[in-house]
Design an enzyme around this catalytic site. Structure first.
Site, PDB file in Angstrom:
ATOM      1  N   GLY A 178       0.831  -1.205   0.000  1.00  0.00           N
ATOM      2  CA  GLY A 178       0.000   0.000   0.000  1.00  0.00           C
ATOM      3  C   GLY A 178       0.862   1.250   0.000  1.00  0.00           C
ATOM      4  O   GLY A 178       2.060   1.180   0.260  1.00  0.00           O
ATOM      5  N   GLU A 209       5.718  -6.771   5.399  1.00  0.00           N
ATOM      6  CA  GLU A 209       5.334  -5.407   5.012  1.00  0.00           C
ATOM      7  C   GLU A 209       6.135  -5.033   3.773  1.00  0.00           C
ATOM      8  O   GLU A 209       7.362  -4.932   3.835  1.00  0.00           O
ATOM      9  CB  GLU A 209       5.633  -4.434   6.147  1.00  0.00           C
ATOM     10  CG  GLU A 209       5.161  -3.028   5.884  1.00  0.00           C
ATOM     11  CD  GLU A 209       5.417  -2.079   7.051  1.00  0.00           C
ATOM     12  OE1 GLU A 209       5.965  -2.510   8.077  1.00  0.00           O
ATOM     13  OE2 GLU A 209       5.059  -0.887   6.918  1.00  0.00           O
TER      14      GLU A 209
END
Ligand SMILES: Cc1cc2cn([C@H]3C[C@H](O)[C@@H](CO)O3)c(=O)nc2[nH]1
Length: 223
Positions: free
Chosen positions: A15, A91
């Site tokens: 993201g 991540e």
């Protein structure tokens, strides 16, 4: 439940800057069967005393290549890190490094084409030689103006000069990669989360992904 696994069910959490990736990973902290690998930002802020993140934001033309070369090395180390749990949440990934950040630096002219070519050759070699694919990508989809406000509130010192246009361009590159699927590498299914929601509402949204991740993980481990 510690089931010996050859390769854990691997999830990349992707993201834009400020989309809540760290918050999303922390939501899974309580599950003992999940290994969480958060972005090694502190390594980028202090490599033998050098803050490469700050150098990159202050003078991208001079430091973007150096910074992204080190980011990719730290991401590769995370991809390769052995885990004993059946599920591994990371991540970002070496793919967002290449398709979002390095891509932007090349398209915006901040990185010289020769420097881009070197990073691209490294990426291609790694992709062909080392198995680091995801089983699922969780895409924390956001609106640029929403994450821009969060970045200002979060006030990470190196990011204060980041313009909204940069966030908008990164957003488009995430959409090209994860929604329009313009890149063939890393063909994992994408679970889209509405990450514009603020903290109070987003836990419900996370719970939806919890079910999807844990169910798929059990399937993978049991088959
Ligand atoms: C893989 C990858 C992560 C990543 C993060 N960043 C920046 C964006 C944020 O300001 C900070 C932490 O994500 O690092 C970058 O410039 N290039 C990157 N490449």
């Amino acid at each position: 439940m510690s089931i010996p696994t050859t390769k854990p069910f691997t999830v990349f959490v992707e993201g834009n800057i400020g989309s809540g990736k760290t918050t999303f990973l922390e939501h899974f902290r309580r599950f003992e069967d999940i290994t969480l690998l958060t972005e090694p930002v502190e390594e980028w802020r202090n490599l033998r005393g050098w803050n490469l993140l700050d150098l990159m934001y202050k003078d991208p033309a001079k430091w973007a290549m150096t910074f992204q070369a080190y980011v990719s090395l730290t991401m590769l180390e995370m991809h390769r890190r052995p885990t004993t749990t059946p599920v591994k949440l990371m991540e970002r990934s070496i793919y967002s490094a290449r398709y979002c950040f390095v891509e932007h630096m090349m398209k915006s002219g901040v990185m010289h084409p020769a420097q881009f070519a070197v990073l691209d050759e490294w990426f291609r070699f790694i992709y062909q030689q080392i198995p680091i694919d995801a089983d699922l990508i969780v895409y924390l989809k956001t609106t640029p103006s929403v994450v821009y406000d969060r970045i200002k509130k979060r006030a990470r010192s190196e990011e204060q000069c980041v313009p909204l246009s940069y966030i908008e361009e990164l957003h488009k590159l995430h959409e090209d990669w994860l929604i329009n699927r313009v890149h063939a590498e890393c063909p994992a299914p994408v679970l889209v989360i509405d990450a514009d929601l603020d903290l109070s509402q987003i836990t419900e949204e996370y719970k939806k992904s919890e079910h999807r991740i844990l169910r798929q993980a059990v399937d993978v481990v049991m088959n």
